[in-house]
Motif scaffolding. Sequence first.
Motif, PDB file in Angstrom:
ATOM      1  N   UNK A 119      -0.416  11.756   5.083  1.00 33.19           N
ATOM      2  CA  UNK A 119       0.505  13.060   5.391  1.00 33.19           C
ATOM      3  C   UNK A 119      -0.638  13.921   6.188  1.00 33.19           C
ATOM      4  N   UNK A 120      -1.847  14.009   5.838  1.00 26.91           N
ATOM      5  CA  UNK A 120      -2.673  14.875   6.447  1.00 26.91           C
ATOM      6  C   UNK A 120      -2.944  14.153   7.802  1.00 26.91           C
ATOM      7  N   UNK A 121      -3.507  12.951   7.760  1.00 20.04           N
ATOM      8  CA  UNK A 121      -4.006  12.450   9.207  1.00 20.04           C
ATOM      9  C   UNK A 121      -2.659  12.662  10.118  1.00 20.04           C
ATOM     10  N   UNK A 122      -1.426  12.170   9.888  1.00 16.83           N
ATOM     11  CA  UNK A 122      -0.278  12.154  10.666  1.00 16.83           C
ATOM     12  C   UNK A 122      -0.036  13.411  10.871  1.00 16.83           C
ATOM     13  N   UNK A 123      -0.104  14.453  10.055  1.00 20.05           N
ATOM     14  CA  UNK A 123       0.296  15.852  10.143  1.00 20.05           C
ATOM     15  C   UNK A 123       1.954  15.691  10.045  1.00 20.05           C
ATOM     16  N   UNK A 124       2.404  14.574   9.083  1.00 18.83           N
ATOM     17  CA  UNK A 124       3.556  14.833   8.740  1.00 18.83           C
ATOM     18  C   UNK A 124       4.408  16.268   8.365  1.00 18.83           C
ATOM     19  N   UNK A 125       5.559  16.328   8.673  1.00 21.88           N
ATOM     20  CA  UNK A 125       6.094  17.500   8.433  1.00 21.88           C
ATOM     21  C   UNK A 125       6.647  17.660   7.056  1.00 21.88           C
ATOM     22  N   UNK A 126       7.009  16.294   6.652  1.00 22.91           N
ATOM     23  CA  UNK A 126       7.810  15.979   5.460  1.00 22.91           C
ATOM     24  C   UNK A 126       7.181  14.780   4.852  1.00 22.91           C
ATOM     25  N   UNK A 127       7.455  14.998   3.369  1.00 25.35           N
ATOM     26  CA  UNK A 127       7.026  13.797   2.435  1.00 25.35           C
ATOM     27  C   UNK A 127       8.488  13.098   2.136  1.00 25.35           C
ATOM     28  N   UNK A 128       8.498  11.783   2.635  1.00 25.02           N
ATOM     29  CA  UNK A 128      10.063  11.158   2.406  1.00 25.02           C
ATOM     30  C   UNK A 128       9.965  10.181   1.319  1.00 25.02           C
ATOM     31  N   UNK A 129      11.036   9.752   0.817  1.00 18.65           N
ATOM     32  CA  UNK A 129      11.330   8.583  -0.035  1.00 18.65           C
ATOM     33  C   UNK A 129      10.894   7.289   0.525  1.00 18.65           C
ATOM     34  N   UNK A 130      10.790   7.151   1.609  1.00 18.13           N
ATOM     35  CA  UNK A 130      10.347   6.047   2.291  1.00 18.13           C
ATOM     36  C   UNK A 130       8.932   5.917   2.311  1.00 18.13           C
ATOM     37  N   UNK A 131       8.116   6.915   2.248  1.00 21.68           N
ATOM     38  CA  UNK A 131       6.609   6.816   2.065  1.00 21.68           C
ATOM     39  C   UNK A 131       6.261   6.472   0.771  1.00 21.68           C
ATOM     40  N   UNK A 132       7.078   6.820  -0.412  1.00 23.11           N
ATOM     41  CA  UNK A 132       6.798   6.574  -1.755  1.00 23.11           C
ATOM     42  C   UNK A 132       7.026   4.779  -2.002  1.00 23.11           C
ATOM     43  N   UNK A 133       8.317   4.496  -1.335  1.00 26.15           N
ATOM     44  CA  UNK A 133       8.435   3.020  -1.420  1.00 26.15           C
ATOM     45  C   UNK A 133       7.557   2.286  -0.933  1.00 26.15           C
ATOM     46  N   UNK A 134       6.988   2.638   0.352  1.00 25.56           N
ATOM     47  CA  UNK A 134       6.164   1.796   1.150  1.00 25.56           C
ATOM     48  C   UNK A 134       4.744   1.803   0.352  1.00 25.56           C
ATOM     49  N   UNK A 135       4.466   2.971  -0.238  1.00 27.63           N
ATOM     50  CA  UNK A 135       3.342   2.875  -1.162  1.00 27.63           C
ATOM     51  C   UNK A 135       3.369   2.123  -2.313  1.00 27.63           C
ATOM     52  N   UNK A 136       4.537   2.085  -2.720  1.00 29.47           N
ATOM     53  CA  UNK A 136       4.680   0.951  -3.960  1.00 29.47           C
ATOM     54  C   UNK A 136       4.288  -0.383  -3.561  1.00 29.47           C
ATOM     55  N   UNK A 137       4.769  -0.986  -2.268  1.00 27.72           N
ATOM     56  CA  UNK A 137       4.984  -2.078  -1.755  1.00 27.72           C
ATOM     57  C   UNK A 137       3.364  -2.313  -1.211  1.00 27.72           C
ATOM     58  N   UNK A 138       2.747  -1.425  -0.658  1.00 32.32           N
ATOM     59  CA  UNK A 138       1.462  -1.832  -0.203  1.00 32.32           C
ATOM     60  C   UNK A 138       0.524  -1.957  -1.592  1.00 32.32           C
ATOM     61  N   UNK A 139       0.758  -1.167  -2.506  1.00 36.05           N
ATOM     62  CA  UNK A 139      -0.167  -1.462  -3.729  1.00 36.05           C
ATOM     63  C   UNK A 139       0.337  -2.659  -4.454  1.00 36.05           C
ATOM     64  N   UNK A 140       1.650  -3.029  -4.556  1.00 33.54           N
ATOM     65  CA  UNK A 140       2.009  -4.235  -5.408  1.00 33.54           C
ATOM     66  C   UNK A 140       1.369  -5.456  -4.424  1.00 33.54           C
ATOM     67  N   UNK A 141       1.066  -5.246  -3.221  1.00 31.14           N
ATOM     68  CA  UNK A 141       0.563  -6.386  -2.671  1.00 31.14           C
ATOM     69  C   UNK A 141      -0.939  -6.623  -2.423  1.00 31.14           C
ATOM     70  N   UNK A 142      -1.776  -5.829  -3.310  1.00 24.99           N
ATOM     71  CA  UNK A 142      -3.147  -5.722  -3.134  1.00 24.99           C
ATOM     72  C   UNK A 142      -3.985  -6.638  -3.882  1.00 24.99           C
ATOM     73  N   UNK A 143      -3.276  -7.300  -4.876  1.00 20.85           N
ATOM     74  CA  UNK A 143      -3.917  -8.241  -6.030  1.00 20.85           C
ATOM     75  C   UNK A 143      -3.957  -9.561  -5.315  1.00 20.85           C
ATOM     76  N   UNK A 144      -4.963 -10.320  -5.696  1.00 22.68           N
ATOM     77  CA  UNK A 144      -5.229 -11.576  -5.007  1.00 22.68           C
ATOM     78  C   UNK A 144      -4.258 -12.679  -6.313  1.00 22.68           C
ATOM     79  N   UNK A 145      -4.055 -13.771  -5.736  1.00 24.11           N
ATOM     80  CA  UNK A 145      -3.163 -14.886  -6.702  1.00 24.11           C
ATOM     81  C   UNK A 145      -3.894 -14.698  -7.866  1.00 24.11           C
ATOM     82  N   UNK A 146      -5.291 -14.986  -7.761  1.00 19.08           N
ATOM     83  CA  UNK A 146      -6.371 -15.293  -8.861  1.00 19.08           C
ATOM     84  C   UNK A 146      -6.129 -14.121  -9.827  1.00 19.08           C
ATOM     85  N   UNK A 147      -6.253 -12.791  -9.247  1.00 20.94           N
ATOM     86  CA  UNK A 147      -6.100 -11.667 -10.058  1.00 20.94           C
ATOM     87  C   UNK A 147      -4.744 -11.615 -10.886  1.00 20.94           C
ATOM     88  N   UNK A 148      -3.814 -11.789 -10.041  1.00 20.44           N
ATOM     89  CA  UNK A 148      -2.582 -11.986 -10.911  1.00 20.44           C
ATOM     90  C   UNK A 148      -2.451 -12.914 -11.862  1.00 20.44           C
TER      91      UNK A 148
END
Length: 578
Positions: free
Chosen positions: A483-512
Amino acid sequence: METMVQTTTKHGMDVIHDPLLSKGTAFSLSERERLGIRGLVPPRTQEMDKQLQRIIRNLRECRTPLEKFIFMTALQDRNETLYYRLLIDNLEELSQIIYTPTVGLACQRFHSIYRRSRGMYFSTLDRGQMAAMVHNWPHDQVDVIVVTDGSRVLGLGDLGANGMQIPIGKLSLYVAGGGIRPTSILPVVLDVGTNNEELLNDPLYLGMGHRRLEGEEYYSFVDEWVAAIQNRYPNALIQFEDFKYPHAYNLLHKYQDKICCFNDDIQSTSAVALAGVLAALKARSLPIDNLNEERIICVGAGSAGVGVCEGIIDCMVEQGKVKSREEAYKRIWMLDQHGLIGNPNLGTSDGTKPPTIGLGDRANLDERQLCYLKKDMHDRMSLEDVVKVIKPTVILGLSGAPGVFTEGAIRAMADGVEKPVVFPLSNPTHQSECTAEQAFKWTDGRAIFASGSPFKDVEYKGKICKVNQINNAMSFPGLGLGVTVSRSSRVTGKMFMETAITIANMASEEQLKSGILFPGVAALREVSKEVAARVCEVAYDQGLARAQLPKGVSLKGLIEESMWKPAYVPTIRLESHS
Ligand SMILES: NC(=O)C1=CN([C@@H]2O[C@H](COP(=O)(O)OP(=O)(O)OC[C@H]3O[C@@H](n4cnc5c(N)ncnc54)[C@H](O)[C@@H]3O)[C@@H](O)[C@H]2O)C=CC1
Ligand SMILES: CC(=O)C(=O)O
Ligand SMILES: [Mg+2]
């Protein structure tokens, strides 16, 4: 962009006692000369590596977590660069001190361990003065503000102005984990009173000794504060933290379309819990877009419980496998302190309450909670009974009620599914709905486990069972950075959804496979970079970004460059014109 020098008009002791300028023993001889501090510090110049050796040795001598907390606070008050270096290098260990669980105890004891002020307080004495008071803050650039009214601090209840440690701790993670500059953060307490009798009767309590404002008085107080902040810092991101239900939701709905703000407990928790639920699908070799096939119990129907469930519902709808939002609500069974939010017209299953006409005392539930009401099930069913009937695949705890995941309930869950997903997310550790050891013992080591506060991995029948931490600390630093780098004027639901998907995809197969859902707190800066880049993209896609993207730099490169890193840089003295 990394700062190559820092400038100041300060001189002598004022430099040494400014934690944002001080380098302790690391000032070079020429700096000592320029800044008028020659002779005011020990003669040998010692760089940061030596300072870290000394500081770690002293930290190890602290006997209790609270002593470590006080030690860390003192370091932050003397030398922030060194504080953040130490924190980043030891994030897993020290986040447990400056954040959950120890920060909970530090809040409870705030008025007795208080030493030096940090952040700003706005109290009922300040009505009509807030716009002027905001100018007392010494920095012209503020990027992130974390504000609490201390009404529900972790799972510890109303701690009034003692809640200040929470914004301080959260903002330390913004700096250490999200690379926000230490000069650009502002921790705030809105002291609207407390209903905590112990604090009201304690002569050392530092907040105003009156009961909480309610209704119009409360909301107009917050309005005045928001207007004051907007006046001086119109671009700052405001994070509402640990506000009691339903104030938390009411404030979010009031401001989210007007200013750049979000509620951490509702929205960042939802992002990280959704990430955990999605990663748990992967860990069971199920497709990530089959969320609608999960049967989810949520124990806790407050800000965090409702927020997390709303995020899961949004995701089910987005995945397109449910016909309607109503169908998605059927996949989540919600309990509060009375038990299942069921149908009072059926009475209670054990006959202790006859059928009611209308909602009876369930009428206290609001429309957000009533979406989860199960018409075909008795009201107030116990967790264990609900588990036996619905055979959940996932159980979430956001109740602040320790031990509510009973042995009977978890064993019954483990009878119904191969890999029960058990997430007791309440903080601090002693408020957790069950311990890691209990979860693994009661599921014969089969659980996929995550808690809000850290637990150690558990050895069960010769196997190491992995413990994850699902805490909004994994999501808000990256989100705030984006938000700070883009100087976004709002925080949206889409940002939280994409945050979730990004974090959900961070573990390797082995870790999972081994039960790890995503990288832990030690990797927070890496997680934040990924999250921030995605949040930035969303801000540009949604037309909310106000920062011009520099040409020829990738978004990830820009994020990386924007992250503040604790390192000493030469200090130049400017002439003061005052
Ligand atoms: N892991 C994480 O990142 C986060 C964890 N939390 C934790 O979630 C907990 C709740 O936070 P909020 O929702 O903001 O609080 P809240 O006060 O808004 O809601 C608490 C809810 O729990 C229910 N509850 C209380 N006792 C219960 C019991 N014995 N059985 C079942 N339900 C019960 C209440 O009815 C209420 O619906 C806190 O302990 C907090 O630390 C909150 C935010 C983030
Ligand atoms: C983690 C957090 O925000 C809470 O427990 O309230
Ligand atoms: Mg919170």
